[in-house]
Design a protein around this motif. Structure first.
Motif, PDB file in Angstrom:
ATOM      1  N   LYS A   6      -1.612  -0.501  -9.411  1.00 53.30           N
ATOM      2  CA  LYS A   6      -1.789   0.600  -8.467  1.00 53.30           C
ATOM      3  C   LYS A   6      -1.890  -0.036  -7.088  1.00 53.30           C
ATOM      4  CE  LYS A   6      -6.769   1.211  -8.326  1.00 53.30           C
ATOM      5  NZ  LYS A   6      -7.893   2.122  -8.503  1.00 53.30           N
ATOM      6  N   LEU A   7      -1.405   0.666  -6.085  1.00 57.98           N
ATOM      7  CA  LEU A   7      -1.396   0.156  -4.714  1.00 57.98           C
ATOM      8  C   LEU A   7      -2.254   1.037  -3.830  1.00 57.98           C
ATOM      9  CD1 LEU A   7      -0.257  -1.861  -2.639  1.00 57.98           C
ATOM     10  CD2 LEU A   7       1.654  -0.265  -2.310  1.00 57.98           C
ATOM     11  N   THR A   8      -3.196   0.408  -3.138  1.00 58.59           N
ATOM     12  CA  THR A   8      -4.075   1.098  -2.210  1.00 58.59           C
ATOM     13  C   THR A   8      -3.873   0.515  -0.818  1.00 58.59           C
ATOM     14  OG1 THR A   8      -5.700   1.436  -3.970  1.00 58.59           O
ATOM     15  CG2 THR A   8      -6.483   1.710  -1.712  1.00 58.59           C
ATOM     16  N   ALA A   9      -3.839   1.378   0.184  1.00 58.99           N
ATOM     17  CA  ALA A   9      -3.678   0.954   1.579  1.00 58.99           C
ATOM     18  C   ALA A   9      -4.925   1.374   2.353  1.00 58.99           C
ATOM     19  CB  ALA A   9      -2.440   1.592   2.189  1.00 58.99           C
ATOM     20  N   SER A  52       9.072   3.978   2.152  1.00 60.35           N
ATOM     21  CA  SER A  52      10.171   4.708   1.500  1.00 60.35           C
ATOM     22  C   SER A  52      10.851   3.870   0.424  1.00 60.35           C
ATOM     23  CB  SER A  52      11.202   5.161   2.530  1.00 60.35           C
ATOM     24  OG  SER A  52      10.656   6.152   3.369  1.00 60.35           O
ATOM     25  N   GLU A  53      10.592   2.562   0.409  1.00 63.07           N
ATOM     26  CA  GLU A  53      11.112   1.713  -0.662  1.00 63.07           C
ATOM     27  C   GLU A  53      10.397   2.004  -1.980  1.00 63.07           C
ATOM     28  OE1 GLU A  53      11.042  -2.428   0.426  1.00 63.07           O
ATOM     29  OE2 GLU A  53      11.781  -1.975   2.441  1.00 63.07           O
ATOM     30  N   LEU A  54       9.192   2.573  -1.911  1.00 64.85           N
ATOM     31  CA  LEU A  54       8.396   2.849  -3.108  1.00 64.85           C
ATOM     32  C   LEU A  54       8.286   4.328  -3.439  1.00 64.85           C
ATOM     33  CD1 LEU A  54       5.358   0.428  -2.625  1.00 64.85           C
ATOM     34  CD2 LEU A  54       7.378   0.078  -4.047  1.00 64.85           C
ATOM     35  N   VAL A  55       8.251   5.162  -2.422  1.00 61.77           N
ATOM     36  CA  VAL A  55       8.047   6.600  -2.632  1.00 61.77           C
ATOM     37  C   VAL A  55       9.095   7.385  -1.838  1.00 61.77           C
ATOM     38  CG1 VAL A  55       5.557   6.348  -3.031  1.00 61.77           C
ATOM     39  CG2 VAL A  55       6.378   6.786  -0.719  1.00 61.77           C
ATOM     40  N   HIS A  56       9.236   8.653  -2.140  1.00 62.14           N
ATOM     41  CA  HIS A  56      10.164   9.531  -1.424  1.00 62.14           C
ATOM     42  C   HIS A  56       9.814   9.532   0.064  1.00 62.14           C
ATOM     43  CE1 HIS A  56      12.033  13.281  -0.066  1.00 62.14           C
ATOM     44  NE2 HIS A  56      12.895  13.065  -1.061  1.00 62.14           N
ATOM     45  N   PRO A  76       1.062   7.005  -4.985  1.00 61.39           N
ATOM     46  CA  PRO A  76       1.297   7.627  -6.287  1.00 61.39           C
ATOM     47  C   PRO A  76       2.078   6.668  -7.183  1.00 61.39           C
ATOM     48  CG  PRO A  76       2.821   8.504  -4.662  1.00 61.39           C
ATOM     49  CD  PRO A  76       1.864   7.605  -3.928  1.00 61.39           C
ATOM     50  N   GLY A  77       1.851   6.730  -8.463  1.00 58.55           N
ATOM     51  CA  GLY A  77       2.600   5.905  -9.405  1.00 58.55           C
ATOM     52  C   GLY A  77       2.018   4.515  -9.552  1.00 58.55           C
ATOM     53  N   ARG A  78       2.693   3.728 -10.373  1.00 58.83           N
ATOM     54  CA  ARG A  78       2.322   2.335 -10.617  1.00 58.83           C
ATOM     55  C   ARG A  78       3.568   1.494 -10.419  1.00 58.83           C
ATOM     56  NH1 ARG A  78      -1.675   4.464  -9.770  1.00 58.83           N
ATOM     57  NH2 ARG A  78      -3.547   4.618 -11.013  1.00 58.83           N
ATOM     58  N   TYR A  79       3.377   0.237 -10.039  1.00 67.63           N
ATOM     59  CA  TYR A  79       4.491  -0.608  -9.632  1.00 67.63           C
ATOM     60  C   TYR A  79       4.376  -1.984 -10.268  1.00 67.63           C
ATOM     61  CZ  TYR A  79       4.304   3.084  -6.210  1.00 67.63           C
ATOM     62  OH  TYR A  79       4.238   4.315  -5.625  1.00 67.63           O
ATOM     63  N   GLU A  80       5.513  -2.636 -10.445  1.00 67.71           N
ATOM     64  CA  GLU A  80       5.517  -4.026 -10.875  1.00 67.71           C
ATOM     65  C   GLU A  80       5.151  -4.884  -9.674  1.00 67.71           C
ATOM     66  OE1 GLU A  80       9.145  -5.233 -12.728  1.00 67.71           O
ATOM     67  OE2 GLU A  80       9.197  -3.464 -14.005  1.00 67.71           O
ATOM     68  N   LEU A  81       4.482  -5.994  -9.931  1.00 75.56           N
ATOM     69  CA  LEU A  81       4.043  -6.851  -8.836  1.00 75.56           C
ATOM     70  C   LEU A  81       5.227  -7.336  -8.000  1.00 75.56           C
ATOM     71  CD1 LEU A  81       1.584  -8.063  -7.466  1.00 75.56           C
ATOM     72  CD2 LEU A  81       1.800 -10.043  -8.983  1.00 75.56           C
ATOM     73  N   GLY A  82       6.358  -7.584  -8.634  1.00 75.99           N
ATOM     74  CA  GLY A  82       7.547  -8.020  -7.907  1.00 75.99           C
ATOM     75  C   GLY A  82       8.007  -7.025  -6.861  1.00 75.99           C
ATOM     76  N   GLN A  83       7.771  -5.734  -7.097  1.00 75.83           N
ATOM     77  CA  GLN A  83       8.114  -4.705  -6.108  1.00 75.83           C
ATOM     78  C   GLN A  83       7.214  -4.780  -4.887  1.00 75.83           C
ATOM     79  OE1 GLN A  83       7.790  -1.424  -9.193  1.00 75.83           O
ATOM     80  NE2 GLN A  83       9.286  -0.540  -7.775  1.00 75.83           N
ATOM     81  N   LEU A  84       6.028  -5.332  -5.057  1.00 70.90           N
ATOM     82  CA  LEU A  84       5.016  -5.314  -4.008  1.00 70.90           C
ATOM     83  C   LEU A  84       4.911  -6.613  -3.237  1.00 70.90           C
ATOM     84  CD1 LEU A  84       2.204  -3.509  -6.029  1.00 70.90           C
ATOM     85  CD2 LEU A  84       3.904  -2.487  -4.511  1.00 70.90           C
TER      86      LEU A  84
END
Length: 93
Positions: A6-9, A52-56, A76-84
């Motif tokens: 999960k990604l938090t900002a 926008s690379e991760l969400v609409h 929103p959602g969950r991501y692979e570490l490589g995406q982040l």
């Protein structure tokens, strides 16, 4: 299978001066069941495009607006570490 994160900002707004309230930096925290990665980036005006690379694009715009108001945001959602990796700036703090 890659573990989801999960990604938090967390925004940092300038507290005083002529630019008081300006979104200066964002700290990102990616958390999985086993580990946490943390990094930050300076606001160079590209967060909406970057997100926008991760969400609409409409969700990216909403996230940026919420950060500008000082709100901590969980993507929103969950991501692979490589995406982040490197997302929104360089690793480290």
């Amino acid at each position: 299978m890659a573990e989801p994160y999960k990604l938090t900002a967390i925004p940092f707004l300038l507290l005083e001066g002529e630019d008081k309230g300006h979104l200066e930096t964002v700290t990102f925290i990616a958390t999985s069941e086993r580990e946490t990665e943390k990094w930050w980036s300076v606001n160079v005006g590209s967060y909406e495009t970057d997100f926008s690379e991760l969400v609409h694009s409409s969700a990216a715009k909403e996230i940026v607006n919420r950060l500008r108001s000082g709100e901590t945001v969980e993507f929103p959602g969950r991501y692979e570490l490589g995406q982040l990796k490197g997302f929104g700036g360089s690793w480290g703090d």
